[in-house]
Design a protein around this motif. Structure first.
Motif, mmCIF file in Angstrom:
data_model
loop_
_atom_site.group_PDB
_atom_site.id
_atom_site.type_symbol
_atom_site.label_atom_id
_atom_site.label_comp_id
_atom_site.label_asym_id
_atom_site.label_seq_id
_atom_site.Cartn_x
_atom_site.Cartn_y
_atom_site.Cartn_z
ATOM 1 N N ALA A 146 -15.325 17.657 -5.697
ATOM 2 C CA ALA A 146 -14.375 16.541 -5.517
ATOM 3 C C ALA A 146 -13.755 16.600 -4.121
ATOM 4 O O ALA A 146 -13.604 15.577 -3.447
ATOM 5 C CB ALA A 146 -13.288 16.592 -6.590
ATOM 6 N N ALA A 147 -13.411 17.825 -3.687
ATOM 7 C CA ALA A 147 -12.783 17.977 -2.365
ATOM 8 C C ALA A 147 -13.765 17.573 -1.258
ATOM 9 O O ALA A 147 -13.371 16.942 -0.275
ATOM 10 C CB ALA A 147 -12.326 19.420 -2.168
ATOM 11 N N LYS A 148 -15.043 17.906 -1.440
ATOM 12 C CA LYS A 148 -16.038 17.530 -0.422
ATOM 13 C C LYS A 148 -16.207 16.010 -0.380
ATOM 14 O O LYS A 148 -16.325 15.431 0.695
ATOM 15 C CB LYS A 148 -17.377 18.208 -0.714
ATOM 16 C CG LYS A 148 -17.366 19.695 -0.382
ATOM 17 C CD LYS A 148 -18.715 20.314 -0.715
ATOM 18 C CE LYS A 148 -18.637 21.836 -0.690
ATOM 19 N NZ LYS A 148 -19.784 22.462 -1.349
ATOM 20 N N CYS A 149 -16.193 15.368 -1.559
ATOM 21 C CA CYS A 149 -16.249 13.897 -1.598
ATOM 22 C C CYS A 149 -15.024 13.319 -0.877
ATOM 23 O O CYS A 149 -15.134 12.362 -0.103
ATOM 24 C CB CYS A 149 -16.264 13.386 -3.041
ATOM 25 S SG CYS A 149 -17.819 13.633 -3.899
ATOM 26 N N ALA A 150 -13.863 13.916 -1.157
ATOM 27 C CA ALA A 150 -12.620 13.436 -0.532
ATOM 28 C C ALA A 150 -12.701 13.582 0.982
ATOM 29 O O ALA A 150 -12.410 12.638 1.730
ATOM 30 C CB ALA A 150 -11.434 14.221 -1.078
ATOM 31 N N ALA A 151 -13.134 14.763 1.435
ATOM 32 C CA ALA A 151 -13.197 15.017 2.877
ATOM 33 C C ALA A 151 -14.172 14.056 3.543
ATOM 34 O O ALA A 151 -13.923 13.545 4.638
ATOM 35 C CB ALA A 151 -13.612 16.467 3.133
ATOM 36 N N ASP A 152 -15.274 13.777 2.859
ATOM 37 C CA ASP A 152 -16.311 12.918 3.430
ATOM 38 C C ASP A 152 -15.839 11.468 3.572
ATOM 39 O O ASP A 152 -16.340 10.733 4.430
ATOM 40 C CB ASP A 152 -17.548 12.969 2.519
ATOM 41 C CG ASP A 152 -18.736 12.299 3.167
ATOM 42 O OD1 ASP A 152 -19.215 12.838 4.171
ATOM 43 O OD2 ASP A 152 -19.158 11.224 2.679
ATOM 44 N N THR A 153 -14.922 11.041 2.740
ATOM 45 C CA THR A 153 -14.484 9.635 2.762
ATOM 46 C C THR A 153 -13.028 9.490 3.210
ATOM 47 O O THR A 153 -12.430 8.419 3.062
ATOM 48 C CB THR A 153 -14.679 8.985 1.358
ATOM 49 O OG1 THR A 153 -14.099 9.832 0.362
ATOM 50 C CG2 THR A 153 -16.155 8.800 1.053
ATOM 51 N N ALA A 154 -12.460 10.557 3.749
ATOM 52 C CA ALA A 154 -11.057 10.501 4.218
ATOM 53 C C ALA A 154 -10.931 9.447 5.307
ATOM 54 O O ALA A 154 -11.816 9.305 6.143
ATOM 55 C CB ALA A 154 -10.651 11.867 4.769
ATOM 56 N N GLY A 155 -9.828 8.718 5.281
ATOM 57 C CA GLY A 155 -9.644 7.697 6.319
ATOM 58 C C GLY A 155 -8.454 6.821 6.031
ATOM 59 O O GLY A 155 -7.472 7.267 5.444
ATOM 60 N N ASP A 156 -8.565 5.535 6.412
ATOM 61 C CA ASP A 156 -7.447 4.607 6.211
ATOM 62 C C ASP A 156 -7.212 4.324 4.746
ATOM 63 O O ASP A 156 -6.107 3.978 4.337
ATOM 64 C CB ASP A 156 -7.751 3.257 6.888
ATOM 65 C CG ASP A 156 -7.752 3.395 8.387
ATOM 66 O OD1 ASP A 156 -7.283 4.437 8.884
ATOM 67 O OD2 ASP A 156 -8.246 2.463 9.058
ATOM 68 N N TRP A 157 -8.282 4.438 3.939
ATOM 69 C CA TRP A 157 -8.142 4.029 2.532
ATOM 70 C C TRP A 157 -8.021 5.223 1.595
ATOM 71 O O TRP A 157 -7.144 5.252 0.747
ATOM 72 C CB TRP A 157 -9.314 3.116 2.112
ATOM 73 C CG TRP A 157 -8.918 2.284 0.949
ATOM 74 C CD1 TRP A 157 -8.265 1.077 0.988
ATOM 75 C CD2 TRP A 157 -9.070 2.623 -0.437
ATOM 76 N NE1 TRP A 157 -8.007 0.650 -0.298
ATOM 77 C CE2 TRP A 157 -8.492 1.561 -1.196
ATOM 78 C CE3 TRP A 157 -9.617 3.695 -1.122
ATOM 79 C CZ2 TRP A 157 -8.462 1.561 -2.583
ATOM 80 C CZ3 TRP A 157 -9.588 3.691 -2.516
ATOM 81 C CH2 TRP A 157 -9.019 2.625 -3.233
ATOM 82 N N ILE A 158 -8.891 6.220 1.762
ATOM 83 C CA ILE A 158 -8.696 7.476 1.010
ATOM 84 C C ILE A 158 -7.739 8.310 1.850
ATOM 85 O O ILE A 158 -8.091 8.818 2.917
ATOM 86 C CB ILE A 158 -10.029 8.219 0.769
ATOM 87 C CG1 ILE A 158 -10.884 7.467 -0.253
ATOM 88 C CG2 ILE A 158 -9.775 9.652 0.279
ATOM 89 C CD1 ILE A 158 -10.319 7.409 -1.674
#
Ligand code: ADE
Ligand code: ZN
Length: 327
Positions: A146-158
């Motif tokens: 889950a953390a890797k998914c989060a890190a991969d999509t981190a940005g203005d929205w996540i």
């Protein structure tokens, strides 16, 4: 004007947990899945206690089988939140329920959710941002996905990373790798603590995981030194009084510690958690707090100011939402 009519900021909402039972029943019907065991005769979700709630939640989530289901769900949630006066919301999204931790699938789910959020912003005037959550009782290895998914999509929205699930399983510190991974990707941090876990769970959350917000945190009230530490640190509590009452932490709103925590200098905010499960809405939370503690428009304006300052969105979004609060 009733306090329930005020515009609202909500920081603690689980995406699957916000699914109306009629929505889940309709999807089950379309997919020919039998979910009759999770509903009461009157159509609401049926659960006995916290761990049963978590299993009913997971059973209901089984009908959310792809991005299209999440697109429909997102629109339904935001229409309902906007009808309750919510102008900005942060929702907990779990890769576990959106592709099982697979990165490519997660991106597809997220695209559908964001698409629906854009549509809802135009139609209903509500802004949504996502906080990726791991599920504590799925364990630390699954949390890393889950953390890797989060890190991969981190940005203005996540914009954040957090943890929900059964606080009885393991320790906050078991998940430190995942929280470090998310922090390094620029995500802001929150975790469920001090709901079914005691004060030590809250202490570990701020000291070991280094979170700036806590989901619930209300059992910190059992430890005066910890209450002082939270006030000194400026830790923000995402308090969900209606959820706590239904899950049996406190017998009623009048016995809930939110007012005492606020008066002790702790930053508190108000959210619904999983509104249809707990028969609540943001309007109802405001009404109940007004009845229990006499909180008026000024109190709720201060509460919303705390929530907007603690929101994980960027400053341009914060300013846009501030205008909605003022209008
Ligand atoms: N997931 C959904 N609602 C939750 C709650 N109240 N506590 C922990 N995990 C959850
Ligand atoms: Zn929660």
């Amino acid at each position: 004007m009733s306090v329930a009519d005020l515009p609202k900021i909500e920081l603690h909402l689980h995406h699957e947990g916000a699914a109306p039972p009629a929505f889940i029943r309709q999807l089950a019907h379309e997919k020919k899945m039998d979910l009759s065991g999770i509903f009461r005769d009157d159509g609401g979700y049926d659960f006995r206690d916290f761990s049963h709630f978590l299993s009913v939640y997971e059973a209901a989530s089984e009908v959310l089988t792809g991005p299209e289901e999440f697109r429909r769900l997102t629109l339904a949630i935001l229409e309902e939140s906007a009808a309750n006066g919510v102008v900005y919301s942060e929702t907990f999204l779990s890769p576990d329920f959106c592709g099982g931790g697979d990165l490519i699938a997660w991106r597809e789910y997220l695209a559908a959710i964001q698409d629906a959020a854009d549509e809802a912003e135009k139609k209903f005037g509500i802004t949504l941002r996502g906080v990726v959550t791991c599920v504590r009782h799925f364990g630390p290895d699954q949390a890393k996905k889950a953390a890797k998914c989060a890190a991969d999509t981190a940005g203005d929205w996540i914009v954040g990373f957090g943890m929900g699930g059964n606080e009885g399983m393991g320790q906050q510190g078991d998940f430190a790798w995942s929280f470090d991974c998310a922090r390094e990707a620029g995500l802001r941090l929150t975790t469920h603590a001090g709901e079914f876990g005691g004060p030590e769970s809250v202490r570990d959350a701020v000291r070991i995981l280094g979170v700036e917000r806590i989901g619930h945190g209300v059992r910190a009230m059992e430890d005066a030194e910890l209450v002082q530490e939270l006030a000194d640190r400026g830790t923000v509590l995402e308090v969900c009084p209606g959820s706590n009452v239904v899950l049996g932490l406190f017998p009623d709103f009048a016995s809930h510690p939110i007012a005492k925590l606020r008066d002790a200098g702790v930053k508190v905010t108000v959210s619904t958690d999983d509104p249809p499960f707990f028969h609540t809405t943001m309007r109802r939370e405001y009404e109940k707090l007004n009845q229990a503690f006499g909180w008026d428009a000024e109190d709720f304006a201060a509460l919303n100011a705390t929530a907007l300052a603690a929101a994980f969105c960027d400053d341009a979004t914060r300013e846009r939402v501030q205008k909605r609060l003022e209008s």
